[in-house]
Design a protein around this motif. Structure first.
Motif, mmCIF file in Angstrom:
data_model
loop_
_atom_site.group_PDB
_atom_site.id
_atom_site.type_symbol
_atom_site.label_atom_id
_atom_site.label_comp_id
_atom_site.label_asym_id
_atom_site.label_seq_id
_atom_site.Cartn_x
_atom_site.Cartn_y
_atom_site.Cartn_z
ATOM 1 N N ASP A 17 -64.050 68.836 74.382
ATOM 2 C CA ASP A 17 -64.788 67.664 73.918
ATOM 3 C C ASP A 17 -63.805 66.745 73.193
ATOM 4 O OD1 ASP A 17 -67.265 68.587 74.860
ATOM 5 O OD2 ASP A 17 -67.598 69.755 73.029
ATOM 6 N N TYR A 18 -63.857 65.447 73.511
ATOM 7 C CA TYR A 18 -62.912 64.516 72.879
ATOM 8 C C TYR A 18 -63.520 63.116 72.838
ATOM 9 C CZ TYR A 18 -58.440 62.341 71.646
ATOM 10 O OH TYR A 18 -57.426 61.647 70.997
ATOM 11 N N PRO A 19 -64.452 62.882 71.919
ATOM 12 C CA PRO A 19 -64.999 61.533 71.778
ATOM 13 C C PRO A 19 -63.924 60.576 71.280
ATOM 14 C CG PRO A 19 -65.775 62.966 69.998
ATOM 15 C CD PRO A 19 -65.033 63.845 70.957
ATOM 16 N N THR A 20 -63.746 59.452 71.953
ATOM 17 C CA THR A 20 -62.707 58.501 71.596
ATOM 18 C C THR A 20 -63.072 57.128 72.134
ATOM 19 O OG1 THR A 20 -60.360 57.942 71.868
ATOM 20 C CG2 THR A 20 -61.420 59.081 73.694
ATOM 21 N N SER A 21 -62.507 56.111 71.507
ATOM 22 C CA SER A 21 -62.716 54.744 71.997
ATOM 23 C C SER A 21 -61.702 54.373 73.083
ATOM 24 C CB SER A 21 -62.602 53.749 70.827
ATOM 25 O OG SER A 21 -61.312 53.841 70.222
ATOM 26 N N GLU A 22 -60.703 55.238 73.325
ATOM 27 C CA GLU A 22 -59.734 54.968 74.389
ATOM 28 C C GLU A 22 -60.407 55.105 75.746
ATOM 29 O OE1 GLU A 22 -56.847 53.835 73.758
ATOM 30 O OE2 GLU A 22 -56.657 54.307 71.619
ATOM 31 N N ARG A 23 -60.001 54.259 76.679
ATOM 32 C CA ARG A 23 -60.666 54.271 77.974
ATOM 33 C C ARG A 23 -60.234 55.478 78.806
ATOM 34 N NH1 ARG A 23 -57.702 51.915 82.263
ATOM 35 N NH2 ARG A 23 -55.833 50.750 81.672
ATOM 36 N N VAL A 24 -61.082 55.840 79.747
ATOM 37 C CA VAL A 24 -60.815 56.979 80.629
ATOM 38 C C VAL A 24 -59.482 56.770 81.345
ATOM 39 C CG1 VAL A 24 -61.607 58.179 82.706
ATOM 40 C CG2 VAL A 24 -63.259 57.509 80.948
ATOM 41 N N GLY A 25 -58.693 57.831 81.407
ATOM 42 C CA GLY A 25 -57.381 57.778 82.048
ATOM 43 C C GLY A 25 -56.233 57.572 81.089
ATOM 44 N N THR A 26 -56.535 57.263 79.816
ATOM 45 C CA THR A 26 -55.486 57.054 78.814
ATOM 46 C C THR A 26 -54.911 58.391 78.355
ATOM 47 O OG1 THR A 26 -56.568 55.036 78.031
ATOM 48 C CG2 THR A 26 -54.992 56.066 76.524
ATOM 49 N N LEU A 27 -53.619 58.406 78.116
ATOM 50 C CA LEU A 27 -52.955 59.558 77.513
ATOM 51 C C LEU A 27 -52.847 59.330 76.006
ATOM 52 C CD1 LEU A 27 -50.071 60.046 80.092
ATOM 53 C CD2 LEU A 27 -52.054 61.535 79.795
ATOM 54 N N VAL A 28 -53.189 60.345 75.236
ATOM 55 C CA VAL A 28 -53.094 60.258 73.776
ATOM 56 C C VAL A 28 -52.292 61.451 73.286
ATOM 57 C CG1 VAL A 28 -54.348 60.155 71.592
ATOM 58 C CG2 VAL A 28 -55.356 59.124 73.659
ATOM 59 N N VAL A 29 -51.213 61.171 72.573
ATOM 60 C CA VAL A 29 -50.392 62.236 71.990
ATOM 61 C C VAL A 29 -50.738 62.359 70.514
ATOM 62 C CG1 VAL A 29 -48.065 63.121 71.573
ATOM 63 C CG2 VAL A 29 -48.533 61.757 73.621
ATOM 64 N N ASP A 30 -51.285 63.495 70.132
ATOM 65 C CA ASP A 30 -51.626 63.797 68.743
ATOM 66 C C ASP A 30 -50.450 64.562 68.139
ATOM 67 O OD1 ASP A 30 -52.556 64.824 66.356
ATOM 68 O OD2 ASP A 30 -54.411 65.650 67.178
ATOM 69 N N THR A 31 -49.585 63.830 67.444
ATOM 70 C CA THR A 31 -48.366 64.446 66.932
ATOM 71 C C THR A 31 -48.629 65.383 65.759
ATOM 72 O OG1 THR A 31 -47.939 62.540 65.484
ATOM 73 C CG2 THR A 31 -46.944 62.503 67.677
ATOM 74 N N GLN A 32 -49.782 65.224 65.086
ATOM 75 C CA GLN A 32 -50.082 66.097 63.961
ATOM 76 C C GLN A 32 -50.436 67.502 64.420
ATOM 77 O OE1 GLN A 32 -49.782 65.223 60.611
ATOM 78 N NE2 GLN A 32 -48.793 63.452 61.564
ATOM 79 N N ASN A 33 -51.074 67.596 65.574
ATOM 80 C CA ASN A 33 -51.559 68.894 66.051
ATOM 81 C C ASN A 33 -50.866 69.394 67.305
ATOM 82 O OD1 ASN A 33 -53.815 69.357 64.102
ATOM 83 N ND2 ASN A 33 -54.524 67.411 64.948
ATOM 84 N N PHE A 34 -49.874 68.634 67.793
ATOM 85 C CA PHE A 34 -49.096 69.041 68.975
ATOM 86 C C PHE A 34 -49.970 69.159 70.224
ATOM 87 C CE2 PHE A 34 -46.672 70.430 65.299
ATOM 88 C CZ PHE A 34 -45.384 69.997 65.611
ATOM 89 N N TYR A 35 -50.791 68.124 70.437
ATOM 90 C CA TYR A 35 -51.634 68.064 71.624
ATOM 91 C C TYR A 35 -51.372 66.777 72.393
ATOM 92 C CZ TYR A 35 -54.651 71.760 69.641
ATOM 93 O OH TYR A 35 -55.144 72.940 69.123
ATOM 94 N N LEU A 36 -51.539 66.858 73.693
ATOM 95 C CA LEU A 36 -51.593 65.693 74.566
ATOM 96 C C LEU A 36 -52.954 65.716 75.242
ATOM 97 C CD1 LEU A 36 -50.405 63.315 76.280
ATOM 98 C CD2 LEU A 36 -49.548 65.056 77.850
ATOM 99 N N TYR A 37 -53.683 64.596 75.152
ATOM 100 C CA TYR A 37 -54.998 64.482 75.774
ATOM 101 C C TYR A 37 -54.950 63.500 76.939
ATOM 102 C CZ TYR A 37 -56.858 66.568 71.451
ATOM 103 O OH TYR A 37 -57.120 67.399 70.394
ATOM 104 N N LEU A 38 -55.574 63.863 78.030
ATOM 105 C CA LEU A 38 -55.858 62.935 79.119
ATOM 106 C C LEU A 38 -57.354 62.659 79.047
ATOM 107 C CD1 LEU A 38 -55.319 61.321 81.684
ATOM 108 C CD2 LEU A 38 -55.495 63.452 82.987
ATOM 109 N N VAL A 39 -57.705 61.433 78.625
ATOM 110 C CA VAL A 39 -59.108 61.091 78.388
ATOM 111 C C VAL A 39 -59.881 61.098 79.711
ATOM 112 C CG1 VAL A 39 -60.697 59.350 77.482
ATOM 113 C CG2 VAL A 39 -58.477 59.718 76.367
ATOM 114 N N GLN A 40 -61.019 61.800 79.710
ATOM 115 C CA GLN A 40 -61.885 61.892 80.880
ATOM 116 C C GLN A 40 -63.261 61.318 80.562
ATOM 117 O OE1 GLN A 40 -61.420 66.212 81.383
ATOM 118 N NE2 GLN A 40 -60.072 65.860 83.127
ATOM 119 N N GLU A 41 -64.129 61.319 81.550
ATOM 120 C CA GLU A 41 -65.473 60.778 81.365
ATOM 121 C C GLU A 41 -66.337 61.708 80.512
ATOM 122 O OE1 GLU A 41 -66.873 60.239 85.328
ATOM 123 O OE2 GLU A 41 -65.825 58.313 85.594
ATOM 124 N N ASN A 42 -67.432 61.127 79.996
ATOM 125 C CA ASN A 42 -68.467 61.880 79.279
ATOM 126 C C ASN A 42 -67.940 62.586 78.028
ATOM 127 O OD1 ASN A 42 -70.404 61.212 81.325
ATOM 128 N ND2 ASN A 42 -69.522 62.824 82.608
#
Length: 221
Positions: free
Chosen positions: A74-99
């Motif tokens: 689960d990753y609620p975000t205002s970034e649009r679908v398909g955006t890559l988000v690098v969370d440097t605090q937690n060492f994660y990379l997210y690829l934003v998907q639908e829903n």
């Protein structure tokens, strides 16, 4: 006398009933769930890949904290679908998907003093890329001169720092010199060790490379 016999019969019946009921209760506890490092789904995800140009060994998942295994979250975000988000605090990379979902990958990040953050895009993708250290790195580590641009860079392979795939981060038309790339040193995922780039396990960067087109926006927080 009849009353005594009746009481004796009832007591015996109650005793037998208790035995019958207790016989229906299993004393065996439920088996412990397998740790994720032994889960067949993850073992398949991080299997050996002999079909690659340079055959990849399987990941030893016992050397990687399971929170860094590739998974949809689960990753609620205002970034649009398909955006890559690098969370440097937690060492994660997210690829934003639908829903409100995202595919999450564990990453390794740059050492203190080498980090980069901002908004950019993926301008180029490469399979089994060459590696050429930037001039600033060569100044710090002169032994890397042999892999400079003028010398043709380090050829691709298992020892190449960029691993099996690389995604090149540009701001406008300018190369930031930062990359999303693979690494054979999977035990470094979740730590800050590389010189500025975002590293993923080779099996993960192969998966990401297949999902992300050129032009994908990326945000490094």
């Amino acid at each position: 006398m009849i009353s005594i016999l009746r009481r004796t019969f009832l007591a015996g019946t109650a005793s037998l009933t208790g035995l019958a009921v207790s016989g229906c209760v299993s004393s065996t506890s439920a088996p412990e769930p397998l740790p994720l490092s032994q889960d067949p789904a993850y073992l398949s995800m991080y299997r050996a890949m002999p079909e690659e140009r340079f055959p990849l060994p399987a990941i030893n998942l016992k050397k990687v904290p399971d929170r860094f295994y590739r998974q949809q979250v689960d990753y609620p975000t205002s970034e649009r679908v398909g955006t890559l988000v690098v969370d440097t605090q937690n060492f994660y990379l997210y690829l934003v998907q639908e829903n409100g979902k995202a595919m999450r990958y564990g990453v390794g990040l740059g050492r203190a003093g080498f980090e980069w953050s901002g908004r950019a895009k993926i301008a180029r993708k490469s399979e089994w890329p060459k590696w050429t250290p930037p001039d600033e790195m060569i100044e710090r580590e002169p032994e890397l001169e042999k892999w400079s641009w003028k010398n043709g860079g380090m050829p691709p392979g298992l020892e190449n720092p960029l691993g099996a795939r690389a995604l090149y981060i540009f701001q406008g038309n300018k190369d930031t010199l930062y990359r999303l790339h693979g690494t054979a040193e999977y035990w470094t995922i979740g730590t800050a060790v590389s010189s500025g780039c975002v590293r993923l396990m080779n099996q993960d960067i192969i998966d990401l490379h297949g999902r992300v087109p050129v032009g994908t926006p990326i945000v490094v927080l």
